[in-house]
Write an enzyme that holds these catalytic residues in place. Structure first.
Site, PDB file in Angstrom:
ATOM      1  N   GLY A 100     -11.887 -58.915 -88.380  1.00 51.37           N
ATOM      2  CA  GLY A 100     -12.785 -59.426 -87.237  1.00 51.37           C
ATOM      3  C   GLY A 100     -12.501 -58.388 -85.453  1.00 51.37           C
TER       4      GLY A 100
ATOM      5  N   HIS B 106     -17.077 -53.882 -83.357  1.00 52.57           N
ATOM      6  CA  HIS B 106     -16.998 -53.518 -82.513  1.00 52.57           C
ATOM      7  C   HIS B 106     -18.276 -52.046 -83.103  1.00 52.57           C
ATOM      8  CE1 HIS B 106     -14.147 -50.619 -83.714  1.00 52.57           C
ATOM      9  NE2 HIS B 106     -13.448 -51.372 -84.213  1.00 52.57           N
TER      10      HIS B 106
ATOM     11  N   GLY C  49     -17.376 -49.245 -84.660  1.00 51.09           N
ATOM     12  CA  GLY C  49     -16.807 -48.748 -85.958  1.00 51.09           C
ATOM     13  C   GLY C  49     -17.164 -49.123 -87.007  1.00 51.09           C
ATOM     14  N   HIS C  50     -17.093 -50.760 -86.940  1.00 55.46           N
ATOM     15  CA  HIS C  50     -17.250 -51.821 -87.798  1.00 55.46           C
ATOM     16  C   HIS C  50     -19.090 -51.868 -88.240  1.00 55.46           C
ATOM     17  CE1 HIS C  50     -13.419 -53.764 -86.340  1.00 55.46           C
ATOM     18  NE2 HIS C  50     -13.154 -53.425 -86.989  1.00 55.46           N
TER      19      HIS C  50
ATOM     20  N   LYS D 227     -11.394 -43.830 -89.109  1.00 59.10           N
ATOM     21  CA  LYS D 227     -10.446 -44.435 -88.514  1.00 59.10           C
ATOM     22  C   LYS D 227      -8.955 -44.648 -88.985  1.00 59.10           C
ATOM     23  CE  LYS D 227      -8.834 -45.847 -84.456  1.00 59.10           C
ATOM     24  NZ  LYS D 227      -7.503 -46.980 -84.962  1.00 59.10           N
ATOM     25  N   ASP D 228      -8.762 -45.548 -89.893  1.00 68.61           N
ATOM     26  CA  ASP D 228      -7.293 -44.952 -90.769  1.00 68.61           C
ATOM     27  C   ASP D 228      -7.691 -44.382 -92.038  1.00 68.61           C
ATOM     28  OD1 ASP D 228      -6.637 -48.196 -89.302  1.00 68.61           O
ATOM     29  OD2 ASP D 228      -8.255 -48.019 -89.165  1.00 68.61           O
TER      30      ASP D 228
ATOM     31  N   GLN E  88      -4.832 -44.925 -94.703  1.00 74.21           N
ATOM     32  CA  GLN E  88      -5.567 -46.279 -95.484  1.00 74.21           C
ATOM     33  C   GLN E  88      -6.121 -46.377 -96.200  1.00 74.21           C
ATOM     34  OE1 GLN E  88      -5.856 -50.470 -93.490  1.00 74.21           O
ATOM     35  NE2 GLN E  88      -8.416 -49.505 -93.740  1.00 74.21           N
TER      36      GLN E  88
ATOM     37  N   VAL F   7     -15.606 -43.723 -85.377  1.00 70.38           N
ATOM     38  CA  VAL F   7     -16.989 -43.899 -83.951  1.00 70.38           C
ATOM     39  C   VAL F   7     -16.183 -43.943 -82.879  1.00 70.38           C
ATOM     40  CG1 VAL F   7     -18.721 -45.917 -82.732  1.00 70.38           C
ATOM     41  CG2 VAL F   7     -18.691 -44.984 -85.622  1.00 70.38           C
TER      42      VAL F   7
ATOM     43  N   ARG G 209      -7.772 -53.388 -80.966  1.00 71.09           N
ATOM     44  CA  ARG G 209      -6.990 -53.249 -80.187  1.00 71.09           C
ATOM     45  C   ARG G 209      -7.293 -52.811 -79.187  1.00 71.09           C
ATOM     46  NH1 ARG G 209      -4.128 -52.361 -85.666  1.00 71.09           N
ATOM     47  NH2 ARG G 209      -3.012 -54.288 -85.269  1.00 71.09           N
TER      48      ARG G 209
HETATM   49  P1  AMP Z   1     -10.233 -53.502 -89.043  1.00 70.00           P
HETATM   50  O1  AMP Z   1     -11.005 -54.512 -88.608  1.00 70.00           O
HETATM   51  O2  AMP Z   1      -9.835 -52.679 -87.456  1.00 70.00           O
HETATM   52  O3  AMP Z   1      -9.082 -53.950 -90.253  1.00 70.00           O
HETATM   53  O4  AMP Z   1     -11.443 -52.409 -89.800  1.00 70.00           O
HETATM   54  C1  AMP Z   1     -12.207 -52.539 -90.464  1.00 70.00           C
HETATM   55  C2  AMP Z   1     -12.712 -51.300 -90.443  1.00 70.00           C
HETATM   56  O5  AMP Z   1     -13.550 -50.573 -89.759  1.00 70.00           O
HETATM   57  C3  AMP Z   1     -11.811 -50.198 -91.183  1.00 70.00           C
HETATM   58  O6  AMP Z   1     -12.114 -49.999 -92.704  1.00 70.00           O
HETATM   59  C4  AMP Z   1     -11.683 -49.219 -90.527  1.00 70.00           C
HETATM   60  O7  AMP Z   1     -11.238 -48.060 -90.403  1.00 70.00           O
HETATM   61  C5  AMP Z   1     -13.199 -49.552 -90.065  1.00 70.00           C
HETATM   62  N1  AMP Z   1     -12.979 -48.738 -88.678  1.00 70.00           N
HETATM   63  C6  AMP Z   1     -12.298 -49.238 -87.469  1.00 70.00           C
HETATM   64  N2  AMP Z   1     -12.729 -48.751 -86.014  1.00 70.00           N
HETATM   65  C7  AMP Z   1     -13.371 -48.150 -86.652  1.00 70.00           C
HETATM   66  C8  AMP Z   1     -13.615 -46.894 -85.461  1.00 70.00           C
HETATM   67  N3  AMP Z   1     -13.793 -46.773 -84.528  1.00 70.00           N
HETATM   68  N4  AMP Z   1     -14.741 -46.088 -86.746  1.00 70.00           N
HETATM   69  C9  AMP Z   1     -14.812 -46.316 -88.206  1.00 70.00           C
HETATM   70  N5  AMP Z   1     -14.261 -47.027 -88.234  1.00 70.00           N
HETATM   71  C10 AMP Z   1     -14.076 -47.745 -87.586  1.00 70.00           C
END
Ligand code: AMP
Length: 273
Positions: free
Chosen positions: A22, A25, A27-28, A140-141, A144, A167, A178
């Site tokens: 959640g 942004h 990226g999501h 980004k991860d 993972q 992104v 974060r």
């Molecule tokens: P999170 O909510 O941080 O667990 O991220 C959820 C998904 O979004 C994960 O697969 C992340 O790798 C991806 N994600 C987070 N930030 C970015 C970003 N800046 N660009 C691309 N994917 C992202």
């Protein structure tokens, strides 16, 4: 959720899952757009997964805003938001975990013991609940994504894993939930991550292949920001995640840097554009 997924599959529809914690942004949103393209029923999961946070990490402080997330989901044409309460995912009787062995040892695995065990466990649970045909994850991860690909192959999970590019903001900062923790000064200091990736890529493109030399340059750029402490600066094979001494196109440069108390990660493959 499982009933809904079964009904979708029975009617011949494919399911795409974008798992997130959640505080959405861009990226999501990029994952959601690609997910929309790749399946009939687009499911967004929002779950701040307690088992992937270590003691003293930011589980409680992690930013949450379901109202805003719902608006982002709507504009990305998400069909279903799956946001289970933690007590339903992990009742008191809970005692089963999924563990990927070698790939989880270095990098974030070394810095955050138990982190990937929490990630692979919750992703397995989400796959069993949502039953996606396709699941999307961001580079980004990077580790993972590699760990999840390994798990899916090793456990014969019938899910296609799609990795999506990082992104970034216009100034290079990789989008992250974060980033909300950063003060304006820290936000500026955080640019040292993407700047050092660009520098390393530039040196590589100019012919530098010696990892020790590349590491020195990256270390210097990060150390030049007074409020930063590097958790790791590592050059590894982009597939096996084993350490390398001589760089090639598939060499991963992975960074984890603390800016004040906020831990940020970023990475690139030296050969990528
Ligand atoms: P999170 O909510 O941080 O667990 O991220 C959820 C998904 O979004 C994960 O697969 C992340 O790798 C991806 N994600 C987070 N930030 C970015 C970003 N800046 N660009 C691309 N994917 C992202």
């Amino acid at each position: 959720m499982q009933n809904l997924s079964r009904a979708a599959h029975r009617s011949g529809r494919t399911i795409t899952l974008v798992p997130t914690m959640g505080y959405l942004h861009e990226g999501h949103a990029s994952l959601l757009r690609e997910g929309r393209r790749r399946g009939d029923l687009l499911v967004l999961s929002i779950f701040v997964n307690p088992t992937q946070f270590g003691v003293g990490e930011d589980f409680e402080a992690y930013p949450r805003d379901l109202v805003r997330d719902r608006a982002v989901a709507e504009s990305a044409s998400v069909d279903v938001i799956f946001a289970p309460p933690a007590g339903e995912m992990y009742p008191a009787s809970y005692q089963t975990y999924v563990d990927v062995e070698r790939l989880t040892l270095p990098l974030c695995g070394a810095n955050r013991p138990g982190h990937f065990r929490g990630v692979t466990t919750v992703v397995s649970k989400l796959f069993n609940i949502v039953q996606p045909d396709v699941a999307l994850f961001g580079a980004k991860d990077y580790q993972q994504l590699a760990v999840i690909r390994r798990m899916v192959a090793d456990l014969n999970m019938p899910v296609e894993v799609v990795g999506m590019p990082i992104v970034r903001e216009d100034d290079g900062l990789a989008l992250s939930s974060r980033n909300a923790y950063l003060s304006p000064e820290q936000r500026q200091a955080a640019l040292c991550l993407s700047r050092s990736l660009r520098t390393a890529k530039g040196l590589y493109r100019a012919g530098e292949r010696d990892v020790a030399t590349l590491r020195d340059r990256v270390t210097a750029i990060i150390a030049a920001e007074p409020s930063t402490v590097a958790d790791y600066i590592e050059f590894r094979n982009g597939d096996s995640l084993e350490e390398v001494g001589v760089a090639d196109d598939r060499t991963l440069l992975a960074l984890a840097v603390k800016i004040g108390t906020t831990r940020l990660i970023d990475n690139c493959l030296l050969g990528e554009e």
